[in-house]
Structure formats: C-alpha cells, structure tokens
Design a protein around this motif. Sequence first.
Motif, PDB file in Angstrom:
ATOM      1  N   PRO A 264       0.825  -1.339   0.266  1.00  0.00           N
ATOM      2  CA  PRO A 264       0.128  -0.002   0.207  1.00  0.00           C
ATOM      3  C   PRO A 264       1.011   1.320   0.048  1.00  0.00           C
ATOM      4  O   PRO A 264       1.869   1.364   0.389  1.00  0.00           O
TER       5      PRO A 264
ATOM      6  N   ARG B 161      -7.923   5.957  -1.335  1.00  0.00           N
ATOM      7  CA  ARG B 161      -8.658   4.629  -1.764  1.00  0.00           C
ATOM      8  C   ARG B 161      -9.914   4.759  -2.717  1.00  0.00           C
ATOM      9  O   ARG B 161     -10.174   4.116  -3.434  1.00  0.00           O
TER      10      ARG B 161
ATOM     11  N   ARG C 187      -4.347   1.336  -3.232  1.00  0.00           N
ATOM     12  CA  ARG C 187      -4.412   0.677  -1.955  1.00  0.00           C
ATOM     13  C   ARG C 187      -3.445   1.571  -1.211  1.00  0.00           C
ATOM     14  O   ARG C 187      -2.230   2.130  -1.524  1.00  0.00           O
TER      15      ARG C 187
ATOM     16  N   GLU D  57      -2.616   3.256   3.346  1.00  0.00           N
ATOM     17  CA  GLU D  57      -2.859   3.134   4.613  1.00  0.00           C
ATOM     18  C   GLU D  57      -2.160   4.417   5.422  1.00  0.00           C
ATOM     19  O   GLU D  57      -1.104   4.758   5.059  1.00  0.00           O
TER      20      GLU D  57
ATOM     21  N   GLU E 120     -11.618  -7.148  -1.299  1.00  0.00           N
ATOM     22  CA  GLU E 120     -10.920  -6.331  -2.196  1.00  0.00           C
ATOM     23  C   GLU E 120     -11.056  -4.740  -1.333  1.00  0.00           C
ATOM     24  O   GLU E 120     -10.042  -4.165  -1.562  1.00  0.00           O
TER      25      GLU E 120
ATOM     26  N   HIS F 252      -8.167  -5.135   1.148  1.00  0.00           N
ATOM     27  CA  HIS F 252      -6.852  -4.990   0.499  1.00  0.00           C
ATOM     28  C   HIS F 252      -6.633  -3.664   0.356  1.00  0.00           C
ATOM     29  O   HIS F 252      -5.448  -3.096   0.506  1.00  0.00           O
ATOM     30  N   ARG F 253      -7.871  -2.790  -0.209  1.00  0.00           N
ATOM     31  CA  ARG F 253      -7.492  -1.536  -0.616  1.00  0.00           C
ATOM     32  C   ARG F 253      -7.043  -0.672   0.777  1.00  0.00           C
ATOM     33  O   ARG F 253      -6.409   0.490   0.605  1.00  0.00           O
ATOM     34  N   TYR F 254      -7.609  -1.100   1.916  1.00  0.00           N
ATOM     35  CA  TYR F 254      -7.049  -0.461   3.359  1.00  0.00           C
ATOM     36  C   TYR F 254      -5.763  -1.028   3.604  1.00  0.00           C
ATOM     37  O   TYR F 254      -5.321  -0.430   4.816  1.00  0.00           O
ATOM     38  N   GLY F 255      -5.103  -1.824   3.018  1.00  0.00           N
ATOM     39  CA  GLY F 255      -3.584  -2.087   3.348  1.00  0.00           C
ATOM     40  C   GLY F 255      -3.790  -3.333   3.762  1.00  0.00           C
ATOM     41  O   GLY F 255      -2.565  -3.780   4.420  1.00  0.00           O
TER      42      GLY F 255
ATOM     43  N   ASP G   1      -3.562  -7.309   4.500  1.00  0.00           N
ATOM     44  CA  ASP G   1      -2.633  -8.663   3.883  1.00  0.00           C
ATOM     45  C   ASP G   1      -3.708  -9.828   4.226  1.00  0.00           C
ATOM     46  O   ASP G   1      -4.107 -10.031   5.534  1.00  0.00           O
TER      47      ASP G   1
END
Lengths: 499, 499
Positions: free
Chosen positions: A386, A408, A413, A415, B38, B41-44, B46
Amino acid sequence: MAKDKKPRRPRAETPRGFRDYFGADVTERKAMLDTIAEVYHRYGFDPLETSAVETLEALGKYLPDVDRPHAGVFAWTEEEDGDWVALRYDLTAPLARVAAQYRNDLPTPYRRYAMGPVWRNEKPGPGRFRQFYQCDADTVGAASVAADAEICAMLADALEAVGIPRGDYIVRVNNRKVLNGVMEVAGVLDPNDPSKFEHERGIVLRAIDKLDRLGETGVRALLGEGREDESGDFTEGAKLTKAQADVVMGFMAARRATKAETCARLSELVGGSAMGAEGVAELETISDLLAAQGYGPDRIVLDPSVVRGLGYYTGPVYEAELTFEITDEKGRPRQFGSVAGGGRYDDLVQRFTGQKVPATGVSIGVDRLLAALREKGRAGGTVQGPVIVTVMDRDRMADYQAMVGELRAAGIRAEVYLGNPKNFGNQLKYADKRQSPVAIIQGSDEAARGVVQIKDLVLGAKIAQSASLEEWKSQPAQFEAARTDLVAEVRRLLAQGGE
Amino acid sequence: MAKDKKPRRPRAETPRGFRDYFGADVTERKAMLDTIAEVYHRYGFDPLETSAVETLEALGKYLPDVDRPHAGVFAWTEEEDGDWVALRYDLTAPLARVAAQYRNDLPTPYRRYAMGPVWRNEKPGPGRFRQFYQCDADTVGAASVAADAEICAMLADALEAVGIPRGDYIVRVNNRKVLNGVMEVAGVLDPNDPSKFEHERGIVLRAIDKLDRLGETGVRALLGEGREDESGDFTEGAKLTKAQADVVMGFMAARRATKAETCARLSELVGGSAMGAEGVAELETISDLLAAQGYGPDRIVLDPSVVRGLGYYTGPVYEAELTFEITDEKGRPRQFGSVAGGGRYDDLVQRFTGQKVPATGVSIGVDRLLAALREKGRAGGTVQGPVIVTVMDRDRMADYQAMVGELRAAGIRAEVYLGNPKNFGNQLKYADKRQSPVAIIQGSDEAARGVVQIKDLVLGAKIAQSASLEEWKSQPAQFEAARTDLVAEVRRLLAQGGE
C-alpha cells in the motif's frame, strides 16, 4: 498448591504438520483456483461445498494408504451419541455421500466441482503437510467413457488456463479393465470369483504405481517375494512366478509410438480376457473422442504404465504430468512429475444405496501445481504494497486519514502508519517491509503551505543500490506536490512503476 | 458369526449440525467474500490463512460461550504425543497465535484479513450450524484508536460494497472503558483490585448484551437476583442493589441525539472514574476521526448500549446492524439485526508472549450478511445453466463433443448430455433441471444436411406458460440453423436472454 498458581504460557505454534499461509501465498492460490473454477464452470460443472466433517462410516476405508485403514484420518466421537466423525481426507468420499443423499434431487448426470482443504493424519515431512488443498471435478451418473474423455480434455484446458503451456504437460490415460485383463492372463484374477487373489492384486497395483520411484528392479521384487528398502523395512510381495511377473511387466512397457500400435499391443497382452478387450475398446473410444476435438498426442496419450494407486478405480484412469525439468533440493535435475490424477470409480455411491452409480473424476494437487507455476515464473510475485501516509504530527491524524480516504476512493491501496509515530525511521522501515511503492509526508510546515512530500520508494531503492550522484540529482526520489494534486501525483508514480 | 457377514450400509448423511452448499449458494458467498477482500486489500490489509487445526492451549478459553470453556470446540488428542488439538472456533485466536509466533517477522502494525470456516461444538438448531464462515480484519500492534476508527470506516465501506445501501445499516460504537467506569461508580469494579467482582461484571456484561432479546425487565432481573426463562431454567444474577442496577441501566440508555450530548451524558455517568473518562475521550476521538473522513451519524454512531458479549475486549467495541425490517418465520416484522462486530482486545497476544500487544478487529457474519443480501434481492439469483447439446445418435458423440468444444472456445458454458440418451424426453428434462437456456439437437437427417436444430428453452418456457397459438407460431421457440452458424446463433439467443 503453590506451583499451580502461575500457569505456564501456551506455546505459539501450529500443531505438528500444519502451517500458515501469508500474503501472496494466499492470493496466488486463490487466483489459480478461480481460473480452474472458470474452466470447470464453462464445461457445465456446478460448485459443491460439503462440510469438513463427515461421519467416519461415510468416509469408508478408501484412504490412499490402504494399509492403515482409519488410521489416516483425524477422528473423534460425538459427545451426544458417541458416533465417530472425522475430517474429510479427500473430496471424492464426500461427493459419493452427497450423490447418495440427494439422489432424487440432483440432475443426472451430476457434474460438480469442489475445492478446499482436506486433512490426512499422516507423518508430516519436508513439504508434506497434514492439511492441503484439492480441486476436483467429477461426473456422477454417466456410464459413457465420453465422460472420462471430457474430464481429460477439461484437465488439459485447466492446466493451460493457469499458465502451463502446451508441451510442458501431458495427460496420460489408461484403463483398469486392461490391467484386470492382464491379471487374468497372469492368473491372479478369476472372473468367476473376483474376490480371489484380491490381496495379491492390491500389491501388484501399488507396485506398478511405484515404477517411477523404485525402477524395474524394485517393482519386480514387489511382484515376487518382496522388497527390503534402504532403511531395512521389508514390504511383502505379491509372490508371482517369473512368468506371471513377465506378463505384468510387459503390460507396463506396452506403450508404442502411436495409439493404434499401443492398442494392438494391449489386445495381444489381454489375450482372451473379455474384460481386457472391453478395456482396450474403451481406450480406443476415449482416444477417438479426444482426437475429434483436437486433443492429440501432444496433449493426451495412452500410457499403460499409469495405474493410480487407489483401489477403487474400475475403468479409465488418467494422470497429468508436467514434463519440464526442475532442480531438486540436491541440485539434480528431475522431471516435475504428476500434478493431477483421477479415474472412474463405479462402486463408491453403491456403498450407500446398494445401486450401481457410475462416476468419474479428477483431483488437481493444488499446492504442487502452484509450485510448478512458481518454477515457470507464472506465480510467485509479491502483492503490491500500500501507499503509506506517514504520521509527522500525531494530532493531525484526521488529516492523514483524509488523505488515505481520497487515495482509496480513487482505487489506490493506501494506509496511514498506525504504529508509534515518534521515530520517523521506523515509519520508513515499515513502508519498506510492506513493499510500499510510495510514502507521503506532511509535517506542520507542509500543511501550512498546502503541500505534501511524495517519496518514490521504488526509485529510491534503485538509486540506493546503483545510481551515481548525478543520476540521483537528476531523478529525485522525493518531491513536493500541492495537497490537491495528491491523488493525481500518486497515480502517475504508480503507473510508472507498472511499466 | 453369520450375522457379521453382511455389514449394514453406511448412512448417506452429514453429521448432525453440518450441511452442504450447492451451486449458487457457493458462488454467491464467494462473490461476496471477494468483494469484501477487495475493500480490505485497499485498506492495506494482507491475507492470512491459518490451518483449521490449532493446539487446544493456543485456542485458550475465549469461546463466546464462557460458561462452557473447552466444551464448545471439537477436540482430539494427537496419536504420537497425546497433545490436545482442536478445530478453530473463530479467526481471532489463531491470529493471536500467529502474531506471537511470527512477532519478529511481521510488520508492526500488522493488518491482516482472513476468511474461512470455523467450527463450534454447540447444540445445532434451525439455521444454526456447527460449521460456518467468518470474514475478519484485524490490526495488531496499533495502540491508537485511529486503528479502531479505521476498522469502523472499512466495515461501512465493505457493507456498501456488497450491496447494503447507506441508510440500511448503522455501525454502532462504544467503549468498554466507559462501561468499566460505570461499574466503578456502581461499586462492582475496584481499580486497585481488578480481579474483585470479576464474576459479577461478567454477568452484567452478558446481561447488557441481551437487552435486545430480554428487554429492560429481563436485564434488570439478571442484574439483580437472577432470571427464570420460559423453560423454567434459572440464570444466576449479578446481585446488584437497585441503586447499582440503576447506574448500569442509565448507562445503556445514555445515547442522546448528538455525539456531544451522548459524551456529556457519559461523562456524568462515569463520574470520577479515571478509566471511564479515558473511555469517553477515546469515543470522542474515534467520532472526530470518522467525521473528518465523512463518516457521519448516518453511518456510524456512538451507542452506549453496545457492549459485545465477549469477555476479552478492553477498549472500543463496535457492531454493524442492518436497520431494515424483514418478516420472520412467524410472519412478524422485525429488524434484521447484527451482521458484524468486534473491538479492541489488548491482552490476547500477551497470553503467549507475556508482553502487551494492542489489537483491534472485526468479524463479519458471512451467512447472515448473505441472507440479508438475499432479502434485498442483491443475491439469490440462479447460476446460468449450460447450453445442452443433446445426443440423438450415440455413435456420433465425437460430433456433439466438437459442438460443445466450439461453444466453450467462444466462452459459452456448454455440455453434451452424458446420461443414457435413449429417452429424448429425459434429455430435455435434464436441460430443464439444469436451467439451460438453449438445447441443440442434431439427428442423422440434420447431420446429412449440415444443420442443427436450436431450441430456445427460455422462450419455450414462457410460451408454454402463457402464449396464444398465434404468438407461438410467430415466435417459434425452435429453429433450424446451418451447423457452421451454431456458435453465432447461440450467442445471439443468449444475448437476447440477457436483455
């Protein structure tokens, strides 16, 4: 009493033989399974997900390791009624149970695919785990070998879809009926009393299946008196005479240059056995059907040395092998080997219902196939990390969260660093560990001026490795941008990285 | 002896409390999980996939049903060493184990998501199964409540991404520290001796969590002497005085029209409790951070009545509720209720390492959320059935397989009928069961003329239901096409169906 006061801490460990999968290991497997599922779907197969737990009686004694029936599963008794239940050891046994349980509701034939973990209570070893994934497709209720041909074609399609190019794999097809014909000729199968010599035939089957590993001499030993392995363990043999063993060995070596020649040779070998002749005819039909669809010997071949170790197969058996060489742990080149296998098992549903239900299907060894893709460089990439918005001023967390919110919303991606922000070096170390492409920095000075610092971490890493001072100056890895241009600038950088 | 000869057949049944998922049930859940992944993931975050089996000591005594520690899991002993292992009952306990086991390798903070089945050894009931899916996201190693705020925002985003429109859900946030402050005021928490009154506080916690179900009178009974339920079972109460219970009840009713008023009321209630004041301040921070990102009270609100039943929460707790009404089994309207919940648990990793590791996270109840989407008509469609190529002439199987091969190559889901082809009616019944849009028919006559019959099964079904003879004639549900036009004609028909 006192010693009980402070209980010892639990160990932070998986149980022996189990493991965890992180990041790319999870997403790559998922991507591969999704691709395979798409192929299965296009062939008309429907998904089925059974529970992990089955009654022990439903699972039956069909473990690959037939020498230890029931020992190979994780089983326990139900509190209420004392019934035994167990974790499934494959996806075929649960399918047989489903086919019996819902036989009045399911379409006939029932084409289904299933993917998920299975559990084996076996001795773990290097690369050998007690939980692993399988990915199966089966057709229940179709007696025609057209169903077997379809599965072989679908298997070839699935391998190509996930990235194994044509030429790097081969699907090999055989038929248990031919083997049974050969056993008849060798005198270890009496068509009028199929249970006679069952024990010997089991040994023969497993011996043939080990040809790759033990070589001709090892298999010969198992067909005869038995074999002592390197550790000194002795495996009982089938006690065939030399003449009998010759017939069996001849069968394994029956493959010829063309399908027609192989079938002719097999016809000779099965002699007057009706079952053997039926098997040869089925092989010819499968081969014709596949050829008509364009699946020629570059993808699918007849190969009498394929038998599959499982006892329950009753007709066609098939196996997909990857043909390229890899280097093993000891640096020696070797063939990658088998990644999928299956066959026809017409008796599994009958266990429940008493009625014969024909069935055929394949199981893909997901972890081996994934390892193969990594060998070919088709998988094994890392997940894109990210964008990290660093925290220069703890009280302005809302500003930083607004930045990641915008990123976002643009599909990027991103944070905020949520560890202790005191040491800025730790924030950049974190970004490095996460393989972040970009870090954003905004101290109070930048905030007052309405700008952000954008740090290109990919370029930064490259420069740190190799660049001269001039290059470093001409390609600064960090630059200032208007706060309002944040999303656009980050998007531009990421697009560059993708080139 | 004789009676042992014929073993009884195994029952074709799942164990009690387990079930199978077919077709669309599998694909819809998968689509929903993919969408949530998804967002995570976009928020970082894993992915992490731990094994289903953990050591019993690693799982600990944190089951939701604290009254039956260890009784709620499926556990067995290892053959080799007699150690107890068990199926995981949630995804949080395995995360705590992972965070401890890999503490030197994981980034700090570690944001991870996980999705998969969990198992509970509880009494099954209607709609209550012993295996079900969870979908979690947690941040380990971030002490800041910005991490809690982030999870709440992500939860709102995830719900909208899967198809719950804004206004149909609300994320409610509270803080255990506030509740502890209230307990201090009520005299059931002594900051100098936290273990005192622990039993009573557990009862209070679970009583508050049951407000929805038991109403104010029921909760009052549990705060006092105890409560007898309809079946006559008696649950022990916390034995608070009326004055003490008033304080607790006042806390639950502390929600006011605005965040500022709610916080002011909570400050009053916690009086001089330092921990209570800290909790109110944290709630204000979370609320400010969320407001700054645009997550206002239409999506996320402070609500003191949310406590979450689990004992291990130490700070913020949160819960997502769907606010639209559904009709229950008895035809009565009711709120759909909670679909996700979580909170901060700063002590779980410490069990293993002895060192405090802050952590916070959410778990989405996948099956309930899926049920909600079906209620909203956002899921529950059927999977598109395959085009069925019927078999008129068993000897021309290769021709039929060539047809499906062409259709599949064009991306069209297609299959040959592989049952017994003798009865043509059965083939069309099969197509109907599979919800096939199109059937292809080619007898020897058609083959000789180089044509196929194409049967529009969607139109056919409509006509059969309602059309007049004239309409039937003007819109024939079956027509002839050149064999070479097969793919084009089928594609045309499918495109029509999609309109």
